[in-house]
Design an enzyme around this catalytic site. Structure first.
Site, short mmCIF file in Angstrom:
data_model
loop_
_atom_site.label_atom_id
_atom_site.label_comp_id
_atom_site.label_asym_id
_atom_site.label_seq_id
_atom_site.Cartn_x
_atom_site.Cartn_y
_atom_site.Cartn_z
N HIS A 228 -4.62 -81.32 21.79
CA HIS A 228 -5.88 -81.34 21.02
C HIS A 228 -6.11 -82.75 20.49
O HIS A 228 -5.55 -83.15 19.48
CB HIS A 228 -5.78 -80.34 19.87
CG HIS A 228 -7.10 -79.97 19.26
ND1 HIS A 228 -8.24 -80.75 19.38
CD2 HIS A 228 -7.48 -78.89 18.52
CE1 HIS A 228 -9.25 -80.17 18.74
NE2 HIS A 228 -8.81 -79.04 18.21
N HIS A 231 -12.18 -83.33 17.56
CA HIS A 231 -12.65 -82.65 16.34
C HIS A 231 -12.07 -83.14 15.02
O HIS A 231 -11.93 -82.35 14.08
CB HIS A 231 -12.44 -81.14 16.47
CG HIS A 231 -13.25 -80.53 17.56
ND1 HIS A 231 -12.99 -79.30 18.11
CD2 HIS A 231 -14.34 -81.00 18.22
CE1 HIS A 231 -13.87 -79.04 19.06
NE2 HIS A 231 -14.70 -80.06 19.15
N TYR A 233 -9.07 -84.12 14.12
CA TYR A 233 -7.68 -83.82 13.74
C TYR A 233 -6.80 -85.05 14.00
O TYR A 233 -7.31 -86.14 14.31
CB TYR A 233 -7.22 -82.54 14.43
CG TYR A 233 -8.05 -81.36 13.98
CD1 TYR A 233 -8.04 -80.97 12.63
CD2 TYR A 233 -8.90 -80.68 14.85
CE1 TYR A 233 -8.83 -79.92 12.18
CE2 TYR A 233 -9.69 -79.63 14.41
CZ TYR A 233 -9.65 -79.25 13.08
OH TYR A 233 -10.45 -78.22 12.62
C1 LIG Z 1 -14.62 -69.71 16.01
C2 LIG Z 1 -14.40 -71.04 16.64
C3 LIG Z 1 -13.12 -71.56 16.69
C4 LIG Z 1 -12.88 -72.77 17.34
N1 LIG Z 1 -11.61 -73.24 17.44
C5 LIG Z 1 -11.33 -74.32 18.19
C6 LIG Z 1 -9.99 -74.70 18.44
O1 LIG Z 1 -9.03 -74.05 18.04
N2 LIG Z 1 -9.79 -75.82 19.19
C7 LIG Z 1 -10.83 -76.57 19.69
O2 LIG Z 1 -10.60 -77.57 20.36
N3 LIG Z 1 -12.10 -76.20 19.48
C8 LIG Z 1 -12.38 -75.08 18.77
N4 LIG Z 1 -13.67 -74.67 18.61
C9 LIG Z 1 -14.73 -75.33 19.39
C10 LIG Z 1 -14.94 -74.57 20.71
O3 LIG Z 1 -13.82 -74.67 21.56
C11 LIG Z 1 -16.17 -75.08 21.47
O4 LIG Z 1 -15.98 -76.42 21.81
C12 LIG Z 1 -17.40 -74.93 20.62
O5 LIG Z 1 -17.54 -73.59 20.18
C13 LIG Z 1 -18.65 -75.32 21.40
O6 LIG Z 1 -18.75 -74.55 22.57
P1 LIG Z 1 -19.75 -73.29 22.66
O7 LIG Z 1 -21.14 -73.85 22.46
O8 LIG Z 1 -19.54 -72.78 24.06
O9 LIG Z 1 -19.38 -72.32 21.61
C14 LIG Z 1 -13.95 -73.49 17.93
C15 LIG Z 1 -15.24 -72.97 17.84
C16 LIG Z 1 -15.47 -71.77 17.23
C17 LIG Z 1 -16.86 -71.20 17.21
#
Ligand SMILES: Cc1cc2nc3c(=O)[nH]c(=O)nc-3n(C[C@H](O)[C@H](O)[C@H](O)COP(=O)(O)O)c2cc1C
Length: 420
Positions: A228, A231, A233
């Site tokens: 990872h 975002h 981190y």
């Molecule tokens: C509930 C939730 C939890 C997420 N947890 C992570 C995570 O653990 N690791 C990560 O890299 N991104 C995380 N994200 C980001 C998602 O992987 C993804 O990049 C983001 O939702 C945008 O994609 P989407 O438009 O298809 O939802 C999270 C997003 C949501 C909504």
């Protein structure tokens, strides 16, 4: 510094992970009128009953040694239901619901050590108990023919002493604290404990935590790991110049700022082999006040450096997923990074079916990761193949700690059509 309560951190994680996403993308694409989202054309014209080979998302792809049967990837999704940082039996059902023969799933962000955590009930992979708890979950995905990667993370300063061993300060590239964040109710504030700047000598230990986590992921049966690096981190806290204010060899120049993430990659590659290693990057995002003055240059530097390690894939978040206040319109694109990277390229962020089909058809990505739609539609690849309607997701339950609610209770297509 005030301690953060369970609820305030939950809201905070919601704020960081989602608030911007809602503003940024979702409302642009869909109308929320009922429990279901209508497809882009009327149901009577809907899709064939079998997979449509003219849909580029539903075509096979060979990612290294993994034979994928389609391009629809489960994005990593933090769920906060791993009590005491131990994955729970209910995750067996959750992940196996989303598994398909030849489909790639990336598990929720999973801590590499006891200093890596920043939210309640997120899983880890640094203890024997955690590794054993992952095993039946991985087995269940494999039983359905799925390919399963573990996303390993360290949150760095996006934490609080309440989540740290002995109540110590979280660690980071910097000692600059995050500013207090306004909760999603628009009134309350959330505070994080000011971080302790890692000394140069501390860094090899953190690198080693990633190496051990990768080894543990192999022991648990995962097919590979996704580091990872996105975002806001820890890895980004080193990469991005709006946070990294170091004067040692891990700060200053782009090369220095990328040194720590690349050391992590090298250690993990040496441990489990480049053919099992992916990384997630979000150079354009500004989560957790983690931005860069030249994100394209950063993205290009990283993918070129990653080419030398020969890792399996690079998973990059679209620039349109920017920050809380950012407009959806964005002139940046992932294409330069996609072109420069030699391995498989996964695009993510704000994709719907049509967008994903287009990205594959135009060769802007090899695979597309879906977050919220996959969360709410356990059979998302099938629905995309059939151009079937989608369940609407319920953001209120994204971070609930219940073992079922908003987790394993979203209906499958046949349940919907049978009126179940
Ligand atoms: C509930 C939730 C939890 C997420 N947890 C992570 C995570 O653990 N690791 C990560 O890299 N991104 C995380 N994200 C980001 C998602 O992987 C993804 O990049 C983001 O939702 C945008 O994609 P989407 O438009 O298809 O939802 C999270 C997003 C949501 C909504």
């Amino acid at each position: 510094m005030a301690h953060v309560t369970f609820n305030s951190l939950r809201s905070f994680s919601f704020l960081y992970s989602l608030h911007s996403l809602y503003n940024a993308t979702t409302l642009r694409h869909f109308h929320f009128k009922s429990n279901q989202i209508q497809p882009s054309h009327p149901p009577h014209m809907a899709a064939p009953a079998t997979s449509d080979q003219s849909n580029p998302l539903i075509t096979p792809y060979k990612m290294g040694k993994f034979n994928l049967s389609h391009r629809v990837v489960l994005a990593p999704l933090t769920r906060q239901r791993s009590y005491n940082n131990v994955p729970q039996p209910h995750a067996v059902l959750y992940y196996s619901q989303r598994a398909s023969n030849g489909g790639l799933l990336i598990a929720e962000a999973t801590g590499v050590s006891d200093t890596a955590q920043g939210y309640p009930n997120t899983p880890g992979i640094w203890t024997k108990e955690q590794v054993e708890a992952w095993k039946p979950i991985v087995d269940a995905v494999h039983a359905k023919g799925g390919i399963f990667f573990s996303q390993i993370w360290h949150v760095g300063r996006v934490s609080n002493s309440a989540y740290q061993p002995n109540g110590q300060a979280p660690v980071s590239s910097t000692d600059k604290p995050l500013s207090p964040q306004i909760r999603s109710n628009g009134i309350d504030q959330v505070h994080h404990t000011p971080p302790r700047r890692l000394s140069t000598d501390d860094i090899p230990r953190i690198v080693d935590d990633f190496r051990l986590a990768a080894r543990n992921a192999m022991e648990a049966g995962f097919d590979g790991v996704e580091i990872h690096g996105a975002h806001g981190y820890l890895l980004e806290q080193f990469m991005k110049d709006k946070v990294n204010d170091r004067t040692d060899e891990y700060g200053g120049s782009l090369e220095n700022r990328c040194r720590f993430p690349l050391e992590v990659v090298e250690a993990v590659v040496n441990e489990i082999g480049a053919d099992r290693v992916g990384i997630r990057l979000s150079p354009f995002a500004e989560y957790a006040e983690c931005g860069d003055s030249n994100p394209k240059q950063l993205g290009l530097y990283m993918v070129n450096a990653l080419n030398k390690s020969g890792i399996l894939y690079c998973h990059m978040v679209e620039p349109r997923i920017g920050s809380v206040a950012e407009n959806v319109e964005c002139h940046h694109s992932l294409v330069p990074m996609r072109k420069a990277f030699n391995g498989s390229f996964i695009g993510a962020g704000g994709y719907d079916r049509e967008d994903g089909m287009k990205a594959i058809a135009e060769n802007r990505a090899d695979l597309v990761a879906y977050g919220r739609w996959f969360l709410a539609n356990p059979d998302l690849p099938k629905r995309f193949a059939l151009n079937a309607p989608l369940n609407k997701y319920n953001r209120e339950t994204f971070y609930d700690s219940d073992p079922v609610l908003g987790y394993t209770d979203y209906p499958f297509l046949d349940e919907v059509s049978n009126g179940v």
